[in-house]
Scaffold this motif. Sequence first.
Motif, PDB file in Angstrom:
ATOM      1  N   ILE A 126      14.527  64.571  54.135  1.00  0.00           N
ATOM      2  CA  ILE A 126      15.288  63.928  55.198  1.00  0.00           C
ATOM      3  C   ILE A 126      16.787  64.155  55.006  1.00  0.00           C
ATOM      4  O   ILE A 126      17.516  64.408  55.979  1.00  0.00           O
ATOM      5  N   GLN A 127      17.252  64.080  53.772  1.00  0.00           N
ATOM      6  CA  GLN A 127      18.679  64.341  53.519  1.00  0.00           C
ATOM      7  C   GLN A 127      19.054  65.770  53.881  1.00  0.00           C
ATOM      8  O   GLN A 127      20.156  66.031  54.374  1.00  0.00           O
ATOM      9  N   ARG A 128      18.142  66.708  53.651  1.00  0.00           N
ATOM     10  CA  ARG A 128      18.411  68.086  54.043  1.00  0.00           C
ATOM     11  C   ARG A 128      18.498  68.209  55.562  1.00  0.00           C
ATOM     12  O   ARG A 128      19.325  68.966  56.087  1.00  0.00           O
ATOM     13  N   VAL A 129      17.666  67.458  56.271  1.00  0.00           N
ATOM     14  CA  VAL A 129      17.727  67.459  57.732  1.00  0.00           C
ATOM     15  C   VAL A 129      19.040  66.864  58.217  1.00  0.00           C
ATOM     16  O   VAL A 129      19.655  67.366  59.163  1.00  0.00           O
ATOM     17  N   PHE A 130      19.482  65.787  57.577  1.00  0.00           N
ATOM     18  CA  PHE A 130      20.748  65.166  57.942  1.00  0.00           C
ATOM     19  C   PHE A 130      21.916  66.153  57.830  1.00  0.00           C
ATOM     20  O   PHE A 130      22.861  66.108  58.619  1.00  0.00           O
ATOM     21  N   PRO A 139      14.424  60.329  61.701  1.00  0.00           N
ATOM     22  CA  PRO A 139      13.403  60.387  60.656  1.00  0.00           C
ATOM     23  C   PRO A 139      12.786  59.017  60.364  1.00  0.00           C
ATOM     24  O   PRO A 139      13.439  57.976  60.475  1.00  0.00           O
ATOM     25  N   ARG A 140      11.534  59.041  60.012  1.00  0.00           N
ATOM     26  CA  ARG A 140      10.827  57.860  59.532  1.00  0.00           C
ATOM     27  C   ARG A 140       9.697  58.311  58.627  1.00  0.00           C
ATOM     28  O   ARG A 140       9.238  59.444  58.707  1.00  0.00           O
ATOM     29  N   ILE A 141       9.285  57.423  57.753  1.00  0.00           N
ATOM     30  CA  ILE A 141       8.254  57.728  56.764  1.00  0.00           C
ATOM     31  C   ILE A 141       7.032  56.868  57.038  1.00  0.00           C
ATOM     32  O   ILE A 141       7.153  55.663  57.280  1.00  0.00           O
ATOM     33  N   SER A 163      17.270  53.521  48.686  1.00  0.00           N
ATOM     34  CA  SER A 163      17.857  54.751  49.217  1.00  0.00           C
ATOM     35  C   SER A 163      17.508  54.920  50.693  1.00  0.00           C
ATOM     36  O   SER A 163      18.364  55.304  51.498  1.00  0.00           O
ATOM     37  N   ALA A 164      16.258  54.630  51.052  1.00  0.00           N
ATOM     38  CA  ALA A 164      15.847  54.705  52.454  1.00  0.00           C
ATOM     39  C   ALA A 164      16.590  53.671  53.293  1.00  0.00           C
ATOM     40  O   ALA A 164      16.996  53.952  54.424  1.00  0.00           O
ATOM     41  N   GLN A 165      16.778  52.491  52.744  1.00  0.00           N
ATOM     42  CA  GLN A 165      17.514  51.442  53.468  1.00  0.00           C
ATOM     43  C   GLN A 165      18.953  51.876  53.736  1.00  0.00           C
ATOM     44  O   GLN A 165      19.464  51.700  54.845  1.00  0.00           O
ATOM     45  N   ARG A 166      19.584  52.474  52.744  1.00  0.00           N
ATOM     46  CA  ARG A 166      20.967  52.908  52.907  1.00  0.00           C
ATOM     47  C   ARG A 166      21.071  54.036  53.930  1.00  0.00           C
ATOM     48  O   ARG A 166      22.067  54.120  54.665  1.00  0.00           O
ATOM     49  N   SER A 167      20.059  54.897  53.988  1.00  0.00           N
ATOM     50  CA  SER A 167      20.050  55.999  54.944  1.00  0.00           C
ATOM     51  C   SER A 167      19.502  55.588  56.299  1.00  0.00           C
ATOM     52  O   SER A 167      19.393  56.431  57.200  1.00  0.00           O
ATOM     53  N   MET A 168      19.122  54.317  56.444  1.00  0.00           N
ATOM     54  CA  MET A 168      18.570  53.787  57.691  1.00  0.00           C
ATOM     55  C   MET A 168      17.301  54.533  58.091  1.00  0.00           C
ATOM     56  O   MET A 168      17.108  54.901  59.253  1.00  0.00           O
ATOM     57  N   VAL A 169      16.442  54.762  57.114  1.00  0.00           N
ATOM     58  CA  VAL A 169      15.154  55.427  57.336  1.00  0.00           C
ATOM     59  C   VAL A 169      14.049  54.394  57.136  1.00  0.00           C
ATOM     60  O   VAL A 169      13.818  53.941  56.010  1.00  0.00           O
ATOM     61  N   THR A 191      13.276  48.061  54.693  1.00  0.00           N
ATOM     62  CA  THR A 191      13.791  49.171  55.515  1.00  0.00           C
ATOM     63  C   THR A 191      13.597  48.957  57.006  1.00  0.00           C
ATOM     64  O   THR A 191      14.008  49.800  57.808  1.00  0.00           O
ATOM     65  N   GLY A 192      12.945  47.863  57.408  1.00  0.00           N
ATOM     66  CA  GLY A 192      12.741  47.611  58.830  1.00  0.00           C
ATOM     67  C   GLY A 192      11.572  48.378  59.419  1.00  0.00           C
ATOM     68  O   GLY A 192      11.523  48.597  60.628  1.00  0.00           O
ATOM     69  N   GLY A 193      10.624  48.774  58.586  1.00  0.00           N
ATOM     70  CA  GLY A 193       9.445  49.477  59.059  1.00  0.00           C
ATOM     71  C   GLY A 193       8.319  48.525  59.422  1.00  0.00           C
ATOM     72  O   GLY A 193       8.491  47.306  59.455  1.00  0.00           O
ATOM     73  N   VAL A 194       7.155  49.079  59.676  1.00  0.00           N
ATOM     74  CA  VAL A 194       5.976  48.308  60.072  1.00  0.00           C
ATOM     75  C   VAL A 194       4.930  48.407  58.970  1.00  0.00           C
ATOM     76  O   VAL A 194       4.608  49.510  58.509  1.00  0.00           O
ATOM     77  N   TYR A 195       4.417  47.268  58.563  1.00  0.00           N
ATOM     78  CA  TYR A 195       3.342  47.218  57.562  1.00  0.00           C
ATOM     79  C   TYR A 195       2.060  46.781  58.250  1.00  0.00           C
ATOM     80  O   TYR A 195       2.031  45.779  58.960  1.00  0.00           O
TER      81      TYR A 195
END
Length: 284
Positions: A126-130, A139-141, A163-169, A191-195
């Motif tokens: 994802i960082q490479r895509v950024f 991006p999302r995981i 790290s994902a939280q800081r990148s807003m992923v 990270t604000g995702g769905v579980y």
Amino acid sequence: MTPVSSKQYADDVSLLMVLIDTNPLFWSSTAAPLPFSKFLSQVLSFLNSILLLNQLNQVMVIATGLNSCDYIYDSSLGLTTQRVETLLQKLEEFVIKDEELNKDDSVDGIGSSLLSGSLSMALCYIQRVFRSGSLHPQPRILCMHGSQDGPGQYVAIMNSIFSAQRSMVPIDSCVIGSQHSAFLQQASYITGGVYLKPQQPDGLFQYLTTVFATDLHSRNFLQLPKPVGVDFRASCFCHKNTIDMGYICSVCLSIFCKHHKKCSTCGSAFGQPQTNVSTSNQKS
């Protein structure tokens, strides 16, 4: 004025990083709710639906094994007619290679998959895509996980989560095992995702398409599953056990289940007992 194409590219196009648990110890056990072949068939149908929703959508699949993890599919590199064949071939090669590795090299030796490694690989991609340009898909995981949590991976997984939280992923979690995953509960919450833990695993494709197929922009208008009873307990650094109360090093913040004269992480000597804290209500 921003061109319409670039606005749509930023808002509606998704880069979905799918982490598939291929741990043979899980899929051959009674904890697996359905055969691996049936699970994989429904996942492949879901991936095809993601690519059909938008011609600019991208899918990257990472296999999470017992001893290793690896990229096994990138939708931007293959033709539509070759998607299934390419993924299945790479997956088969990965499973054979992973099983050949010495089990003594696994992270904790209790049959948990290398989730920390696959999360790190997803974030690196994802960082490479950024850095590839001003316009990129959102991006999302998505973690398709079934194995039990590996306490030995606690620090590495939490580092990936922050790290994902800081990148807003956002990190979405679809747990298909018999037990909930405390690590993925924290990952999705922070990270604000769905579980989600499907109640009827046989209908996995329906869960995936109704909950995880929507892009991040569309999620603002939908009522998605909310986290209930997130387990925020930490794992001690000495025995890798999940604990409710423990001792924390004031220098490096390492957590221990019992008092130690010396921190095993940073080497600091303790003249008096470390601070005793509760780990069950920690939030970031």
